[in-house]
Design an enzyme around this catalytic site. Structure first.
Site, mmCIF file in Angstrom:
data_model
loop_
_atom_site.group_PDB
_atom_site.id
_atom_site.type_symbol
_atom_site.label_atom_id
_atom_site.label_comp_id
_atom_site.label_asym_id
_atom_site.label_seq_id
_atom_site.Cartn_x
_atom_site.Cartn_y
_atom_site.Cartn_z
ATOM 1 N N THR A 100 0.841 -1.211 0.000
ATOM 2 C CA THR A 100 0.000 0.000 0.000
ATOM 3 C C THR A 100 0.873 1.256 0.000
ATOM 4 O O THR A 100 0.724 2.137 -0.855
ATOM 5 C CB THR A 100 -0.907 0.008 1.248
ATOM 6 O OG1 THR A 100 -1.715 -1.164 1.230
ATOM 7 C CG2 THR A 100 -1.793 1.238 1.278
ATOM 8 N N LYS A 152 5.912 2.378 12.614
ATOM 9 C CA LYS A 152 5.789 2.829 14.013
ATOM 10 C C LYS A 152 6.058 1.722 15.010
ATOM 11 O O LYS A 152 6.568 1.978 16.108
ATOM 12 C CB LYS A 152 4.408 3.444 14.246
ATOM 13 C CG LYS A 152 3.231 2.575 13.878
ATOM 14 C CD LYS A 152 2.755 2.850 12.472
ATOM 15 C CE LYS A 152 1.651 1.907 12.041
ATOM 16 N NZ LYS A 152 1.042 2.229 10.792
ATOM 17 N N GLU A 168 7.768 10.659 9.216
ATOM 18 C CA GLU A 168 6.506 11.411 9.244
ATOM 19 C C GLU A 168 5.291 10.505 9.037
ATOM 20 O O GLU A 168 4.229 10.717 9.625
ATOM 21 C CB GLU A 168 6.523 12.509 8.164
ATOM 22 C CG GLU A 168 5.330 13.434 8.197
ATOM 23 C CD GLU A 168 5.219 14.221 9.505
ATOM 24 O OE1 GLU A 168 6.061 15.099 9.728
ATOM 25 O OE2 GLU A 168 4.298 13.951 10.292
ATOM 26 N N GLY A 180 -0.696 9.160 9.587
ATOM 27 C CA GLY A 180 -0.719 9.170 8.121
ATOM 28 C C GLY A 180 -0.228 10.460 7.508
ATOM 29 O O GLY A 180 0.921 10.850 7.671
ATOM 30 N N GLU A 210 -3.289 -2.890 9.371
ATOM 31 C CA GLU A 210 -1.958 -3.489 9.442
ATOM 32 C C GLU A 210 -2.016 -4.913 8.891
ATOM 33 O O GLU A 210 -3.095 -5.515 8.798
ATOM 34 C CB GLU A 210 -1.486 -3.535 10.899
ATOM 35 C CG GLU A 210 -1.274 -2.173 11.523
ATOM 36 C CD GLU A 210 -0.260 -1.332 10.752
ATOM 37 O OE1 GLU A 210 0.896 -1.740 10.609
ATOM 38 O OE2 GLU A 210 -0.638 -0.248 10.276
ATOM 39 N N ASP A 268 -1.518 -0.512 17.586
ATOM 40 C CA ASP A 268 -1.019 0.461 16.595
ATOM 41 C C ASP A 268 -1.134 1.891 17.140
ATOM 42 O O ASP A 268 -0.216 2.700 16.978
ATOM 43 C CB ASP A 268 -1.817 0.303 15.293
ATOM 44 C CG ASP A 268 -1.372 1.296 14.236
ATOM 45 O OD1 ASP A 268 -0.279 1.111 13.671
ATOM 46 O OD2 ASP A 268 -2.103 2.285 13.996
ATOM 47 N N LYS A 286 2.011 4.618 17.892
ATOM 48 C CA LYS A 286 2.029 6.022 17.437
ATOM 49 C C LYS A 286 2.095 6.968 18.628
ATOM 50 O O LYS A 286 2.811 7.974 18.603
ATOM 51 C CB LYS A 286 0.785 6.304 16.589
ATOM 52 C CG LYS A 286 0.797 5.543 15.268
ATOM 53 C CD LYS A 286 -0.565 5.569 14.618
ATOM 54 C CE LYS A 286 -0.549 4.848 13.287
ATOM 55 N NZ LYS A 286 -1.894 4.550 12.788
ATOM 56 N N GLY A 310 -3.829 4.650 4.405
ATOM 57 C CA GLY A 310 -4.030 4.466 2.969
ATOM 58 C C GLY A 310 -2.852 5.007 2.173
ATOM 59 O O GLY A 310 -2.005 5.736 2.699
#
Ligand code: NAP
Ligand code: HSE
Length: 430
Positions: free
Chosen positions: A15, A107, A131, A136, A192, A203, A207, A304
């Protein structure tokens, strides 16, 4: 100024990797003008060479073993394979040891190894940029690392997982079931490789550990963090939330409490109509209290190909321009271990849902246990039923310590009139 093309090696063409290559191919001219030099992808790696890809890789060198990219004729290695150890970690370590800058969206890996890798990068004057790893396409890493630094940060609070936000939004909008909506999130490239990381809150925890480190100058820390996911949220909780004028969101919150830092990930009821309550679908949102600079609110697509590629490319352009700071905003050796806030008894209002037998005295019994524990009820509703079926009783409490709610729930659980586990969700009323 260096005008030679920046030579880029990319590991992972799924992706995110596919999105990065596609954007570099379609917007290459404009990006070269901004970077002052071409951004050339010189080598790629993934598991299956023959798999169809989102971008044309026919003119790019292919390597089967991603760790070989560390010795490719490249300036930057972009790690987009995922996994907190294994091939991704081996590649990043090898790339930094071979004098190559690194960009990653990983991450999970950075939350565990970020401080050590940052030190490795700094020893050789290399960039380690990420970043895309948090929220995202929202430029929150840059904002915390470089922009909101004057007055210190008091708190960071956000919706940091696009998959969970998409699932909760779709369930509310359409009434569809959890498993069905999760499949959509996977097909859209939000989830994921192991979606348990999304659903279980892991997740968001990864982050939050990164944002907390950037905000407070601490080593990313997953140990001192309360983590709950959305698996226990039932469709009826989403419906009742709406009736009370709320939405359920999975929030990651990191804040200063005294001399310590509190970090928690858990579902919460957020008022509809507020910026956080209105962030829907795969959007993420981050509220930052930056002391005298005031409150800031960031919102954008959190998952995405498009948004994530946007963040990776921003990092690549910074590297091309020779503009990079220490990975976590401060030299890695100055990051301090996180001191957890003392386990205070945080107070909030709570949403409580009980499935009960519809027989006389049940409401009085529940209310009695709540009263005994000092929990006061602000509002309550009970829905009708078909004869013989259990009914839901839903209560919103006044502000109350978590420990009081826990005490009441223990007593209520012993009742033979109450069926299954209750729904318990704190309310963010701010
Ligand atoms: P993905 O679609 O599953 O793609 C992973 C890619 O890595 C695939 O091309 C796969 O090869 C390749 N790969 C995996 N293991 C490999 C190995 N051992 N050796 C060689 N190649 C390997 O994953 P993704 O969604 O792009 O995510 C990539 C990273 O970005 C993860 O760290 C993820 O947490 C992070 N991220 C994702 C998003 C998102 O919205 N998806 C957003 C932010 C960050 P094949 O294609 O040949 O199988
Ligand atoms: N699985 C992650 C999410 C991808 O749903 O937010 C973006 O980090």
């Amino acid at each position: 100024m260096n005008t030679a093309p920046l030579r880029i090696a990319v590991a992972g063409l799924g992706t995110v990797g596919g999105g990065v290559l596609k954007a570099l191919q379609t917007r290459g001219g404009e990006l070269a003008e901004r970077a002052g030099r071409r951004l050339d992808v010189v080598a790629v790696s993934a598991r299956e060479r023959e798999k169809p890809r989102a971008a044309d890789i026919s003119g790019i060198a292919w390597v089967d073993d991603p760790s070989a990219l560390a010795s490719a004729d490249a300036d930057v290695v972009v790690e987009l394979m995922g996994g907190e150890d294994g091939a991704a970690l081996a590649l990043i370590e090898a790339a930094l040891s071979s004098n190559k800058h690194v960009v990653t969206a990983n991450k999970a890996l950075l939350a565990r190894h970020g401080a050590r890798l940052a030190a490795l990068a700094e020893r050789s004057g290399l960039a380690l940029k990420f970043e895309a790893a948090a929220a995202g396409g929202i430029p929150i890493v840059k904002a915390l690392r470089e922009s909101l630094i004057a007055h210190g940060i008091n708190s960071v609070c956000g919706i940091l997982n696009g998959t969970c936000n998409f699932i909760l939004t779709e369930m509310e909008k359409t009434g569809r079931g959890f498993a069905d909506v999760l499949k959509d999130a996977q097909a859209l490239g939000y989830a994921e490789a192991d979606p348990a990381l999304d659903i279980g809150g892991g997740d968001t925890a990864h982050k939050l550990a990164l944002l907390s480190s950037l905000a407070f100058g601490t080593v990313p820390d997953l140990e001192h963090m309360h983590v709950e996911g959305i698996a226990a949220i039932m469709p009826e909780d989403i419906r009742y939330a709406r009736e009370f004028g709320f939405r359920i969101k999975l929030l990651g919150v990191a804040r200063r409490v005294g001399a310590g830092i509190e970090q928690r990930v858990r579902p919460a009821m957020v008022r509809a109509g507020t910026p956080l309550g209105e962030a829907s679908g795969a959007f993420n949102a981050v509220a930052v209290d930056a002391g005298e600079a005031g409150p800031f609110f960031f919102e954008g697509r959190g998952a995405g190909a498009g948004p994530t590629a946007s963040a990776v490319i921003a990092d690549l352009v910074d590297i091309a321009l020779g503009s990079f700071e220490p990975a976590f905003g401060k030299p890695a050796h100055t990051l301090t271990p996180l001191v957890p806030a003392p386990a205070t008894d945080a107070s909030s209002a709570f949403y409580l849902r009980f499935n009960v037998l519809d027989i006389p005295g049940v409401v009085a019994e529940i209310a009695g246990h709540l009263a005994d524990a000092g929990v006061s009820i602000e509002s309550m509703l009970q829905r009708g039923r078909n004869p013989g079926e259990a009914v839901s009783i839903v209560m919103i409490t006044h502000d109350t310590p978590q420990a009081s709610v826990t005490r009441a729930l223990k007593a209520i659980a012993r009742s033979d009139k109450v069926l299954g586990s209750p729904g318990v969700i704190p309310m963010e009323l701010g």
